[in-house]
Design an enzyme around this catalytic site. Sequence first.
Site, PDB file in Angstrom:
ATOM      1  N   SER A  14      69.065  22.739 137.512  1.00 49.67           N
ATOM      2  CA  SER A  14      70.091  21.987 138.222  1.00 49.67           C
ATOM      3  C   SER A  14      70.165  22.446 139.691  1.00 49.67           C
ATOM      4  CB  SER A  14      71.443  22.124 137.506  1.00 49.67           C
ATOM      5  OG  SER A  14      72.374  21.208 138.003  1.00 49.67           O
ATOM      6  N   GLU A  66      68.729  12.166 131.451  1.00 50.91           N
ATOM      7  CA  GLU A  66      69.490  12.576 132.635  1.00 50.91           C
ATOM      8  C   GLU A  66      69.788  11.424 133.586  1.00 50.91           C
ATOM      9  OE1 GLU A  66      68.917  16.383 134.481  1.00 50.91           O
ATOM     10  OE2 GLU A  66      67.411  16.926 132.988  1.00 50.91           O
ATOM     11  N   HIS A 105      71.243  16.462 130.820  1.00 52.34           N
ATOM     12  CA  HIS A 105      71.182  17.455 131.891  1.00 52.34           C
ATOM     13  C   HIS A 105      71.541  18.851 131.395  1.00 52.34           C
ATOM     14  CE1 HIS A 105      71.058  18.821 136.018  1.00 52.34           C
ATOM     15  NE2 HIS A 105      72.256  19.375 135.898  1.00 52.34           N
TER      16      HIS A 105
END
Length: 306
Positions: free
Chosen positions: A174, A233, A288
Amino acid sequence: MRRAFLGGAAGLLACALAPGWAVQPASTSESAWQAAGLPQARQLDLSSTRTGHRYRIFISVPETAAPAGGHPVMYVLDGNAAFPSAALMARTVTRRSKATGLHAPVVVGIGYASGEDFDMAARARDYTPPAAGKAAKGEGGADLFLDFIEQELKPLIQATVTIDLQRQALFGHSYGGLFTLHALFTRPATFQTYIAASPSIWFSERFVLSEAAGLAASRKHKPQVLLTVGELEQSAGPPTAKATERSAALAQKKMVDEARDLAAQLEAQKQALGLARVGFIELPRENHGSALFPALSRGLEFFLER
């Protein structure tokens, strides 16, 4: 090897004790509950003169003797959350080294002394590149954080265990993946392997992509890079009122498209950029958050392949 990694990580997570669990009094014939520890792991809190902040550093060292050139080493961001699984995956490599011929790495987790799994304010400060106007928002401190890793943390690790300086990897997920790309583009000699999992390329109008030119100026270092992203995602799932709002945000960030496109561009320009190898993995059925752990497994595998 990948199945063993994931199976071991799942076992570790299943054994974790959640806050608020009911504690039963110990009987006279039984020992009291004790805090669980992680084999082969140590930690210390380290204050940085470069950033002015305090970090919790975790390390796991293989029980086997170091190879002739020293142990490979994998630095893992978001260490409070990611280190336990990464360390267990490395221990799995040790147990299977005779069959695979792979040497387990030293794993170094870089976390925060707050003890939070994800210290959101701290990681926003440390993992984001210095785009215009970000310092006023408590962001954009990636260069200082990279200074901390290079000038303070690495010397400490090298003084602690014998390291192969030509086999060092950085893993980030991330915002951590964004930082990994920033390090690759601006200081490609810092590591030999860069694993950017679900990188937040969208940050500050995709500022990190403007830094890629720095990689072309340092073609002699020949790093390798892996980008991963979860299949889900860019989708919020079945349509609902809440999902529709979330879908708009995901569509704007284009997590899957951006990661795939960047990997394709790096592969196409691999020779001009001086990259030894470029990899891309789209992780099926992962969103995610869940993509972190399979990305660790695939990243470790990518790093150790010869």
